[in-house]
Design a protein around this motif. Structure first.
Motif, PDB file in Angstrom:
ATOM      1  N   SER A 283       3.483  15.813   3.558  1.00 12.41           N
ATOM      2  CA  SER A 283       3.958  14.619   2.945  1.00 12.41           C
ATOM      3  C   SER A 283       2.803  13.925   2.012  1.00 12.41           C
ATOM      4  O   SER A 283       1.832  13.989   2.414  1.00 12.41           O
ATOM      5  CB  SER A 283       4.578  13.623   3.868  1.00 12.41           C
ATOM      6  OG  SER A 283       5.695  14.142   4.603  1.00 12.41           O
ATOM      7  N   CYS A 284       3.535  13.181   0.778  1.00 11.54           N
ATOM      8  CA  CYS A 284       2.408  12.708  -0.179  1.00 11.54           C
ATOM      9  C   CYS A 284       2.394  11.255  -0.215  1.00 11.54           C
ATOM     10  O   CYS A 284       3.474  10.455  -0.258  1.00 11.54           O
ATOM     11  CB  CYS A 284       2.969  13.286  -1.549  1.00 11.54           C
ATOM     12  SG  CYS A 284       1.743  13.141  -2.714  1.00 11.54           S
ATOM     13  N   LEU A 285       1.283  10.705  -0.314  1.00  4.14           N
ATOM     14  CA  LEU A 285       1.020   9.329  -0.769  1.00  4.14           C
ATOM     15  C   LEU A 285       0.548   9.203  -2.118  1.00  4.14           C
ATOM     16  O   LEU A 285      -0.231   9.637  -2.374  1.00  4.14           O
ATOM     17  CB  LEU A 285      -0.105   8.608   0.572  1.00  4.14           C
ATOM     18  CG  LEU A 285      -0.355   7.325   0.314  1.00  4.14           C
ATOM     19  CD1 LEU A 285      -1.111   6.929   1.837  1.00  4.14           C
ATOM     20  CD2 LEU A 285      -1.678   7.091  -0.552  1.00  4.14           C
ATOM     21  N   CYS A 309      -0.835  14.775   1.648  1.00  9.13           N
ATOM     22  CA  CYS A 309      -1.748  14.667   0.590  1.00  9.13           C
ATOM     23  C   CYS A 309      -1.611  13.487  -0.297  1.00  9.13           C
ATOM     24  O   CYS A 309      -0.906  12.827   0.194  1.00  9.13           O
ATOM     25  CB  CYS A 309      -1.158  15.894  -0.317  1.00  9.13           C
ATOM     26  SG  CYS A 309       0.405  15.809  -1.009  1.00  9.13           S
ATOM     27  N   VAL A 310      -2.705  13.255  -1.167  1.00 10.97           N
ATOM     28  CA  VAL A 310      -2.806  12.037  -1.676  1.00 10.97           C
ATOM     29  C   VAL A 310      -2.744  12.040  -3.236  1.00 10.97           C
ATOM     30  O   VAL A 310      -3.623  13.011  -3.789  1.00 10.97           O
ATOM     31  CB  VAL A 310      -4.084  11.248  -1.284  1.00 10.97           C
ATOM     32  CG1 VAL A 310      -4.189  10.044  -2.028  1.00 10.97           C
ATOM     33  CG2 VAL A 310      -4.184  10.978   0.058  1.00 10.97           C
ATOM     34  N   GLY A 311      -1.824  11.700  -4.033  1.00 11.75           N
ATOM     35  CA  GLY A 311      -1.732  11.574  -5.566  1.00 11.75           C
ATOM     36  C   GLY A 311      -2.337  10.403  -5.981  1.00 11.75           C
ATOM     37  O   GLY A 311      -1.894   9.369  -5.552  1.00 11.75           O
ATOM     38  N   TYR A 312      -3.227  10.396  -6.933  1.00 10.33           N
ATOM     39  CA  TYR A 312      -4.026   9.274  -7.538  1.00 10.33           C
ATOM     40  C   TYR A 312      -3.523   8.849  -8.524  1.00 10.33           C
ATOM     41  O   TYR A 312      -3.039   9.826  -9.535  1.00 10.33           O
ATOM     42  CB  TYR A 312      -5.356   9.401  -7.535  1.00 10.33           C
ATOM     43  CG  TYR A 312      -6.034   9.478  -6.171  1.00 10.33           C
ATOM     44  CD1 TYR A 312      -6.281   8.114  -5.575  1.00 10.33           C
ATOM     45  CD2 TYR A 312      -6.457  10.752  -5.762  1.00 10.33           C
ATOM     46  CE1 TYR A 312      -6.982   8.621  -4.225  1.00 10.33           C
ATOM     47  CE2 TYR A 312      -7.145  10.797  -4.571  1.00 10.33           C
ATOM     48  CZ  TYR A 312      -7.460   9.741  -3.661  1.00 10.33           C
ATOM     49  OH  TYR A 312      -7.917   9.948  -2.611  1.00 10.33           O
ATOM     50  N   PHE A 313      -3.085   7.558  -8.899  1.00 14.25           N
ATOM     51  CA  PHE A 313      -2.622   7.001 -10.353  1.00 14.25           C
ATOM     52  C   PHE A 313      -3.767   7.474 -11.277  1.00 14.25           C
ATOM     53  O   PHE A 313      -4.844   7.627 -11.040  1.00 14.25           O
ATOM     54  CB  PHE A 313      -2.308   5.684 -10.092  1.00 14.25           C
ATOM     55  CG  PHE A 313      -3.185   4.598 -10.447  1.00 14.25           C
ATOM     56  CD1 PHE A 313      -3.081   3.472 -11.051  1.00 14.25           C
ATOM     57  CD2 PHE A 313      -4.369   4.570  -9.495  1.00 14.25           C
ATOM     58  CE1 PHE A 313      -3.961   2.372 -11.468  1.00 14.25           C
ATOM     59  CE2 PHE A 313      -5.401   3.570  -9.733  1.00 14.25           C
ATOM     60  CZ  PHE A 313      -5.150   2.590 -10.370  1.00 14.25           C
ATOM     61  N   THR A 314      -3.384   7.184 -12.652  1.00 20.04           N
ATOM     62  CA  THR A 314      -4.366   7.530 -13.893  1.00 20.04           C
ATOM     63  C   THR A 314      -5.250   6.399 -13.947  1.00 20.04           C
ATOM     64  O   THR A 314      -6.119   6.653 -14.760  1.00 20.04           O
ATOM     65  CB  THR A 314      -3.194   7.424 -15.062  1.00 20.04           C
ATOM     66  OG1 THR A 314      -2.724   6.263 -15.242  1.00 20.04           O
ATOM     67  CG2 THR A 314      -2.464   8.773 -15.187  1.00 20.04           C
ATOM     68  N   GLN A 325       6.794   8.322 -10.895  1.00 21.25           N
ATOM     69  CA  GLN A 325       7.835   9.246 -10.999  1.00 21.25           C
ATOM     70  C   GLN A 325       7.241  10.804 -11.146  1.00 21.25           C
ATOM     71  O   GLN A 325       8.307  11.632 -11.042  1.00 21.25           O
ATOM     72  CB  GLN A 325       8.538   8.689 -12.178  1.00 21.25           C
ATOM     73  CG  GLN A 325       9.332   7.482 -12.028  1.00 21.25           C
ATOM     74  CD  GLN A 325       9.816   6.677 -13.310  1.00 21.25           C
ATOM     75  OE1 GLN A 325      10.005   7.131 -14.165  1.00 21.25           O
ATOM     76  NE2 GLN A 325      10.007   5.321 -12.994  1.00 21.25           N
ATOM     77  N   GLU A 326       6.384  10.852 -11.508  1.00 24.72           N
ATOM     78  CA  GLU A 326       5.777  12.373 -11.865  1.00 24.72           C
ATOM     79  C   GLU A 326       5.533  12.837 -10.536  1.00 24.72           C
ATOM     80  O   GLU A 326       5.621  13.969  -9.968  1.00 24.72           O
ATOM     81  CB  GLU A 326       4.465  12.112 -12.690  1.00 24.72           C
ATOM     82  CG  GLU A 326       3.693  13.566 -12.957  1.00 24.72           C
ATOM     83  CD  GLU A 326       4.641  14.616 -13.654  1.00 24.72           C
ATOM     84  OE1 GLU A 326       4.401  15.755 -13.460  1.00 24.72           O
ATOM     85  OE2 GLU A 326       5.369  13.911 -14.526  1.00 24.72           O
ATOM     86  N   LEU A 327       4.887  11.811  -9.422  1.00 26.23           N
ATOM     87  CA  LEU A 327       4.410  12.517  -8.343  1.00 26.23           C
ATOM     88  C   LEU A 327       5.430  12.814  -7.155  1.00 26.23           C
ATOM     89  O   LEU A 327       5.408  13.693  -6.314  1.00 26.23           O
ATOM     90  CB  LEU A 327       3.353  11.293  -7.572  1.00 26.23           C
ATOM     91  CG  LEU A 327       2.877  12.031  -6.338  1.00 26.23           C
ATOM     92  CD1 LEU A 327       1.894  13.130  -6.517  1.00 26.23           C
ATOM     93  CD2 LEU A 327       1.986  10.524  -5.890  1.00 26.23           C
ATOM     94  N   LYS A 328       6.532  11.782  -7.334  1.00 29.06           N
ATOM     95  CA  LYS A 328       7.655  11.631  -6.251  1.00 29.06           C
ATOM     96  C   LYS A 328       7.135  11.623  -4.765  1.00 29.06           C
ATOM     97  O   LYS A 328       7.418  12.780  -4.087  1.00 29.06           O
ATOM     98  CB  LYS A 328       8.448  12.757  -6.491  1.00 29.06           C
ATOM     99  CG  LYS A 328       9.259  12.793  -7.813  1.00 29.06           C
ATOM    100  CD  LYS A 328      10.091  14.141  -8.281  1.00 29.06           C
ATOM    101  CE  LYS A 328      10.917  13.905  -9.520  1.00 29.06           C
ATOM    102  NZ  LYS A 328      10.042  13.471 -10.831  1.00 29.06           N
TER     103      LYS A 328
END
Length: 686
Positions: A283-285, A309-314, A325-328
């Motif tokens: 799952s993604c944060l 996993c971790v998705g960072y903002f720009t 919205q790109e990461l979902k």
């Protein structure tokens, strides 16, 4: 042995016993100790507990070494500014990089190029990004102490922390390197700066020359990784008692305080958050809250522990919606200010004329009635017809939204639950307990407005505050200062005995917050022991300090500054000084006949929007002169010629403001100022 996973709630929950008193712990002047009613009490001795940050990463790695771990959106062009889809590094790839960086740091300390004056401290000054977490993971694995720096502390505080923590190396982004080099003469311990990005040749040459004049070596991250590869060693395994971080909290009237946190403090905090965490591995944060703050850091540690996993903002608040919205993502740690904006934007749909507005209102009513009756947050028809669009704003895949750092209204919480159709929890914590103290329980229909029961790693109690008339014998709910202890709680501020002794008594952290505990063992914050409050974005404000600075303005006879923890800005009641107020009114209205003695004209002018706006402009100029921050600056005000006095009980006999009574006197006017909504400003679209 199989890796530790998140621990789901039992199939049936006893909502009447969310927090339970420990028998035999009640004492005069305080409540019994409360523990979590579902999970009991966990500690470093709990079987299966993750006890160090090294174990946190190893546990996540064991789920699947080839799984995604850290993601970012690479920049494709500057003009126009454009970012690509998320690019990922796996657990295995991050493991290689943390070992290289950790080995390089150990090599430099051993060689003497870097010096551990008291502790082997390493600074990080950057926005959230994969490299921030990779550096931190390297420190966890190689017995180094992380110290985070962040912009909102200000230049003087950054220099203070570098010197107080005796940092010899700072990892940062190119934009901060000039500031660090300017501070170099005042920061003699700093010997190395590492750029997280590659530097262009011209900048590198300039930084090298500048740094050499102060004995500071400039590195790029890739160079340090190469150095580590050439001097690779195995990780240095920590114990729960090993110091992992000095996390500085923003001071309100003094220097920042350095909270010393061990591996055990942070790891047990992350482990405690796995109880009731019901999203699967991978799952993604979505990461946008500052990693320099404890809340975001612990949420990411809990995600890593479960193999997520971790998705960072720009890095651009205006692109938050685009990024999410790109990461979902499945997990969205947030704060009230952002969630309030989502709520306000969604509720605007209910004001639309015709069928669209009517449909939205019908959907909200139907889902809210169903939630209050059953606890269900989903509805096949209304989710498909109406709320699918609301969910899409945050990517459409959310399983969990958490909010902390400041209070959020019950109305907003309940709406978010039905609109997002996922678990929405409110928690309470502070740097001193690793952001972990309480949070609400899944599907608790009456939880909104509370901060929930104790976390499994904590014990809580309330201690009487007789000066404020809060006692453990209050009815219907006991009230008092909230105190907390547990394996996640700090024991000392770095080189600061005074603040340590004021905060930690007999092993308990005294939070300074006044709380009450209800019959179900849920806590709710009701006041502050001192006149320091937290705004909706999580910033602390010392109200008396702000009042004292504004009082220096000749226009001000008296001032009461008011803050609401559900709002992001301050309001005030100003009793103007007639001798200076009259000329302002005269010039603003164009009526030169107005004099300080013309009380009727001055009273009429109080309601003139032009006069109010000009008064606010003068006060804002005073705020800037006194270097108040944006969140310390009054944004709306009410003018009155009715002074605070001993006679109306708004002043003490020694002429100190009675804050509760001052607010009661002007409650209608102050509430009306907040009803106008947040003043227009640039920032996030959320």
């Amino acid at each position: 042995m199989a890796p530790v996973t998140s621990i789901p709630y039992p199939s049936t929950l006893d909502y009447k016993n969310q927090g339970v008193p420990v028998p035999g712990t009640e004492r005069p002047g305080q409540t019994p100790h409360y523990r979590n009613g579902v999970w009991g009490y966990i500690s470093v001795d709990t079987p299966g507990a993750l006890k160090t940050l090294y174990e946190i990463f190893e546990n996540g790695y064991a789920h699947n070494p080839n799984a995604r771990l850290l993601g970012h959106r690479p920049k494709l062009s500057d003009s126009p500014l454009k970012f690509g889809p998320y690019v990922w590094q796996t657990y295995k790839e991050v493991d290689v990089r943390r070992r290289r960086l950790g080995s390089a740091l150990h090599h430099l300390f051993q060689k003497g190029d870097l010096k551990a004056h008291d502790l082997p401290t390493v600074g990080i000054w950057a926005q959230n990004r994969p490299e921030w977490q990779i550096v931190e993971l390297a420190l966890h694995a190689y017995d180094k102490v992380g110290v985070s720096l962040y912009d909102t502390l200000g230049k003087d505080s950054v220099e203070y922390i570098i010197n107080h923590a005796q940092l010899s190396i700072v990892f940062t982004t190119p934009d901060h390197i000039p500031a660090l080099l300017k501070s170099a003469p005042k920061c003699p311990t700093m010997k190395a700066i590492v750029s997280l990005d590659a530097l262009n040749p011209q900048a590198r040459t300039a930084f090298n020359a500048w740094g050499e004049s102060f004995g500071i070596k400039i590195y790029e991250l890739s160079e340090l990784e190469a150095l580590g590869q050439a001097n690779l060693i195995d990780p240095i395994i920590p114990t729960p008692e090993t110091i992992a971080s000095i996390c500085y909290t923003s001071g309100t009237t003094s220097n920042p305080k350095g909270v010393v946190l061990t591996h055990g403090n942070l790891a047990l905090s992350a482990y405690s958050n796995l109880f009731g965490l019901e999203y699967p591995p991978s799952s993604c944060l979505f990461s946008y809250l500052p990693l320099a703050h404890i809340y975001e850091r612990v949420m990411e540690l809990a995600t890593i522990a479960t193999g997520g996993c971790v998705g960072y903002f720009t890095g651009d608040p205006l692109r938050l919606l685009e990024d999410v919205q790109e990461l979902k993502p499945q997990f969205f740690p947030s704060v009230p200010r952002v969630l309030n904006r989502i709520y306000q934007s969604a509720m605007a749909a209910g004001q639309l004329p015709g069928i669209k507005g009517a449909l939205f209102r019908a959907a909200v009513k139907a889902k809210m009635d169903n939630f209050k009756a059953t606890g269900a947050t989903t509805h096949t028809f209304w989710d498909a017809v109406v709320f699918r669009k609301v969910r899409a704003v945050l990517g459409g895949n959310l399983m969990l939204v958490s909010t902390g750092s400041a209070p959020i209204s019950a109305e907003v919480m309940d709406f978010l639950k039905i609109a997002l159709g996922c678990e929405v929890v409110e928690g309470y914590g502070m740097t001193e307990n690793c952001g972990t103290c309480t949070h609400t329980v899944k599907d608790d229909r009456s939880a909104s407005g509370s901060i929930g029961p104790p976390q499994p790693v904590n014990e809580l109690k309330l201690v009487d505050v007789p000066s404020m008339n809060y006692t453990s014998k209050d009815k219907p709910n006991a009230r008092g200062e909230l105190c907390v202890r547990g394996a996640n709680c700090f024991s000392v501020y770095y080189k600061d005995e005074k603040n340590t002794s004021e905060t930690v008594h007999d092993g308990w952290i005294h939070t300074g917050d006044v709380a009450e505990v209800d019959a179900h063992g849920r806590f709710r914050i009701v006041d502050r022991v001192k006149n320091i409050m937290k705004l909706a974005q999580g910033e602390y404000v010392a109200l008396e300090k702000v009042e004292n600075l504004y009082s220096a303005c000749p226009l001000v006879s008296q001032i009461y500054v008011h803050g609401d923890s559900l709002q992001s800005y301050l309001t005030a009641v100003v009793v103007p000084e007639p001798s200076t107020f009259a000329p302002l009114v005269a010039s603003t209205t164009g009526d030169p006949s107005i004099t300080p003695e013309n009380t009727a004209a001055l009273t009429k002018a109080l309601r003139d929007p032009r006069v109010v706006a000009e008064t606010l402009r003068v006060l804002t100029r005073e705020a800037k002169k006194n270097k108040l921050t944006g969140f310390e600056t009054v944004k709306r005000l009410h003018l009155s010629l009715s002074p605070f006095s001993v006679e109306d009980n708004t002043l003490t006999p020694t002429f100190k403001l009675r804050r509760k009574d001052a607010y009661a006197k002007f409650k209608t006017e102050l509430d009306a100022l907040y009803a106008l909504g947040e003043p227009a400003s640039s920032g996030s679209k959320l």
